[in-house]
Design a protein around this motif. Structure first.
Motif, PDB file in Angstrom:
ATOM      1  N   THR A 103       0.825  -1.207   0.000  1.00  0.00           N
ATOM      2  CA  THR A 103       0.000   0.000   0.000  1.00  0.00           C
ATOM      3  C   THR A 103       0.863   1.262   0.000  1.00  0.00           C
ATOM      4  O   THR A 103       2.008   1.253   0.472  1.00  0.00           O
ATOM      5  CB  THR A 103      -0.932   0.075   1.227  1.00  0.00           C
ATOM      6  N   VAL A 104       0.287   2.330  -0.511  1.00  0.00           N
ATOM      7  CA  VAL A 104       0.820   3.688  -0.390  1.00  0.00           C
ATOM      8  C   VAL A 104      -0.314   4.492   0.239  1.00  0.00           C
ATOM      9  O   VAL A 104      -1.437   4.491  -0.272  1.00  0.00           O
ATOM     10  CB  VAL A 104       1.224   4.273  -1.761  1.00  0.00           C
ATOM     11  N   ALA A 105      -0.017   5.159   1.364  1.00  0.00           N
ATOM     12  CA  ALA A 105      -1.070   5.856   2.109  1.00  0.00           C
ATOM     13  C   ALA A 105      -0.605   7.247   2.532  1.00  0.00           C
ATOM     14  O   ALA A 105       0.594   7.497   2.674  1.00  0.00           O
ATOM     15  CB  ALA A 105      -1.454   5.031   3.336  1.00  0.00           C
ATOM     16  N   ARG A 106      -1.561   8.146   2.749  1.00  0.00           N
ATOM     17  CA  ARG A 106      -1.290   9.500   3.247  1.00  0.00           C
ATOM     18  C   ARG A 106      -1.453   9.501   4.751  1.00  0.00           C
ATOM     19  O   ARG A 106      -2.467   9.056   5.280  1.00  0.00           O
ATOM     20  CB  ARG A 106      -2.274  10.516   2.654  1.00  0.00           C
ATOM     21  N   GLY A 107      -0.445   9.994   5.423  1.00  0.00           N
ATOM     22  CA  GLY A 107      -0.495  10.069   6.874  1.00  0.00           C
ATOM     23  C   GLY A 107       0.854   9.717   7.448  1.00  0.00           C
ATOM     24  O   GLY A 107       1.774   9.304   6.744  1.00  0.00           O
ATOM     25  N   GLN A 108       0.959   9.862   8.755  1.00  0.00           N
ATOM     26  CA  GLN A 108       2.236   9.653   9.420  1.00  0.00           C
ATOM     27  C   GLN A 108       2.373   8.240   9.983  1.00  0.00           C
ATOM     28  O   GLN A 108       3.456   7.686   9.980  1.00  0.00           O
ATOM     29  CB  GLN A 108       2.388  10.679  10.541  1.00  0.00           C
ATOM     30  N   GLU A 109       1.293   7.659  10.435  1.00  0.00           N
ATOM     31  CA  GLU A 109       1.320   6.344  11.073  1.00  0.00           C
ATOM     32  C   GLU A 109       0.653   5.302  10.177  1.00  0.00           C
ATOM     33  O   GLU A 109      -0.431   5.559   9.639  1.00  0.00           O
ATOM     34  CB  GLU A 109       0.589   6.381  12.420  1.00  0.00           C
ATOM     35  N   THR A 117      -4.432   7.103   5.470  1.00  0.00           N
ATOM     36  CA  THR A 117      -5.486   6.831   4.493  1.00  0.00           C
ATOM     37  C   THR A 117      -4.873   6.188   3.257  1.00  0.00           C
ATOM     38  O   THR A 117      -4.058   6.818   2.576  1.00  0.00           O
ATOM     39  CB  THR A 117      -6.207   8.135   4.094  1.00  0.00           C
ATOM     40  N   VAL A 118      -5.258   4.971   2.991  1.00  0.00           N
ATOM     41  CA  VAL A 118      -4.700   4.242   1.845  1.00  0.00           C
ATOM     42  C   VAL A 118      -5.182   4.881   0.554  1.00  0.00           C
ATOM     43  O   VAL A 118      -6.382   5.042   0.337  1.00  0.00           O
ATOM     44  CB  VAL A 118      -5.093   2.741   1.894  1.00  0.00           C
ATOM     45  N   GLU A 119      -4.229   5.263  -0.295  1.00  0.00           N
ATOM     46  CA  GLU A 119      -4.546   5.831  -1.605  1.00  0.00           C
ATOM     47  C   GLU A 119      -4.463   4.784  -2.708  1.00  0.00           C
ATOM     48  O   GLU A 119      -5.225   4.826  -3.655  1.00  0.00           O
ATOM     49  CB  GLU A 119      -3.599   6.983  -1.929  1.00  0.00           C
ATOM     50  N   ARG A 120      -3.494   3.887  -2.587  1.00  0.00           N
ATOM     51  CA  ARG A 120      -3.309   2.828  -3.591  1.00  0.00           C
ATOM     52  C   ARG A 120      -2.904   1.541  -2.888  1.00  0.00           C
ATOM     53  O   ARG A 120      -2.161   1.569  -1.907  1.00  0.00           O
ATOM     54  CB  ARG A 120      -2.219   3.227  -4.594  1.00  0.00           C
ATOM     55  N   ALA A 121      -3.388   0.426  -3.412  1.00  0.00           N
ATOM     56  CA  ALA A 121      -3.024  -0.880  -2.876  1.00  0.00           C
ATOM     57  C   ALA A 121      -2.991  -1.893  -4.022  1.00  0.00           C
ATOM     58  O   ALA A 121      -3.800  -1.809  -4.953  1.00  0.00           O
ATOM     59  CB  ALA A 121      -4.024  -1.335  -1.809  1.00  0.00           C
ATOM     60  N   ARG A 172      10.878  20.694   1.439  1.00  0.00           N
ATOM     61  CA  ARG A 172      10.787  20.208   2.817  1.00  0.00           C
ATOM     62  C   ARG A 172       9.344  20.205   3.302  1.00  0.00           C
ATOM     63  O   ARG A 172       9.073  20.159   4.497  1.00  0.00           O
ATOM     64  CB  ARG A 172      11.649  21.076   3.737  1.00  0.00           C
ATOM     65  N   GLN A 173       8.412  20.241   2.384  1.00  0.00           N
ATOM     66  CA  GLN A 173       6.986  20.226   2.735  1.00  0.00           C
ATOM     67  C   GLN A 173       6.657  18.946   3.504  1.00  0.00           C
ATOM     68  O   GLN A 173       7.020  17.849   3.085  1.00  0.00           O
ATOM     69  CB  GLN A 173       6.160  20.290   1.449  1.00  0.00           C
ATOM     70  N   TRP A 174       5.950  19.102   4.634  1.00  0.00           N
ATOM     71  CA  TRP A 174       5.553  17.937   5.440  1.00  0.00           C
ATOM     72  C   TRP A 174       4.171  17.474   4.999  1.00  0.00           C
ATOM     73  O   TRP A 174       3.158  18.091   5.316  1.00  0.00           O
ATOM     74  CB  TRP A 174       5.573  18.273   6.924  1.00  0.00           C
ATOM     75  N   ASP A 175       4.153  16.425   4.210  1.00  0.00           N
ATOM     76  CA  ASP A 175       2.914  15.805   3.710  1.00  0.00           C
ATOM     77  C   ASP A 175       3.192  14.301   3.698  1.00  0.00           C
ATOM     78  O   ASP A 175       3.427  13.709   2.655  1.00  0.00           O
ATOM     79  CB  ASP A 175       2.595  16.328   2.302  1.00  0.00           C
ATOM     80  N   PRO A 176       3.230  13.668   4.888  1.00  0.00           N
ATOM     81  CA  PRO A 176       3.750  12.308   5.016  1.00  0.00           C
ATOM     82  C   PRO A 176       3.037  11.253   4.165  1.00  0.00           C
ATOM     83  O   PRO A 176       1.831  11.288   3.961  1.00  0.00           O
ATOM     84  CB  PRO A 176       3.602  11.989   6.499  1.00  0.00           C
ATOM     85  N   VAL A 177       3.863  10.337   3.694  1.00  0.00           N
ATOM     86  CA  VAL A 177       3.411   9.189   2.895  1.00  0.00           C
ATOM     87  C   VAL A 177       3.963   7.934   3.558  1.00  0.00           C
ATOM     88  O   VAL A 177       5.149   7.873   3.898  1.00  0.00           O
ATOM     89  CB  VAL A 177       3.933   9.297   1.441  1.00  0.00           C
ATOM     90  N   VAL A 178       3.104   6.940   3.723  1.00  0.00           N
ATOM     91  CA  VAL A 178       3.496   5.672   4.339  1.00  0.00           C
ATOM     92  C   VAL A 178       3.383   4.565   3.293  1.00  0.00           C
ATOM     93  O   VAL A 178       2.373   4.471   2.592  1.00  0.00           O
ATOM     94  CB  VAL A 178       2.577   5.323   5.536  1.00  0.00           C
ATOM     95  N   VAL A 179       4.425   3.734   3.185  1.00  0.00           N
ATOM     96  CA  VAL A 179       4.337   2.536   2.341  1.00  0.00           C
ATOM     97  C   VAL A 179       4.349   1.331   3.277  1.00  0.00           C
ATOM     98  O   VAL A 179       5.053   1.322   4.288  1.00  0.00           O
ATOM     99  CB  VAL A 179       5.475   2.445   1.294  1.00  0.00           C
TER     100      VAL A 179
END
Length: 151
Positions: free
Chosen positions: A50-56, A61-65, A109-116
């Protein structure tokens, strides 16, 4: 008497050859059964990426899976399962090695975290992997062209 011995010998030889041939045919026609409980000769390698928006990972929020299965053949909803499986095999399924490289991009340096994340099994072993990037640019730069999370 001599003809009778040859006839008996010929009959015994023919019977021996016939039995040997049928035993070979039986052995070839009936393959050995798989061990009890075994569904495949390959250890399973099936993952959800998955690729998701958020820090944890748990709250993002999953955007792609996509799904990725690598044994016995590369398949799944991943756009390039063969390349992704090849890359994972090259690092023995250690996702951290695919995502730990230094970024080769110049990013803001924009903080817009992405979680894989990766969950499932690799060669029969459980996989639970997650890493967070400051933004999508950092994620793309840190994976250095890896196809595993390129979907």
């Amino acid at each position: 008497m001599r003809h009778r011995r040859h006839a008996i010998l010929a009959t015994v030889t023919a019977a021996t050859l016939l039995l040997a041939g049928s035993a070979t045919a039986t052995a070839q026609a009936a393959p050995a059964p798989a061990p009890e409980g075994a569904a495949s000769l390959y250890a399973p390698s099936a993952l959800v990426l998955t690729v998701a928006r958020g820090q944890e990972p748990l709250t993002a929020t999953v955007e792609r899976a996509v799904t990725l299965s690598c044994a016995p053949r590369a398949e799944g909803t991943h756009p390039d399962p063969a390349s992704a499986c090849k890359e994972l095999a090259s690092v023995q399924g250690r996702f951290a090695e695919l995502t730990a490289g230094p970024s080769n991009r110049t990013c803001t340096r924009q903080w817009d975290p992405v979680v894989v994340t990766a969950h499932g099994v690799w060669k029969g072993e459980p996989v639970e992997f997650a890493t967070t990037y400051g933004n999508a640019c950092e994620m793309a730069g840190s994976t250095n062209g890896s196809s595993v999370f390129a979907f």
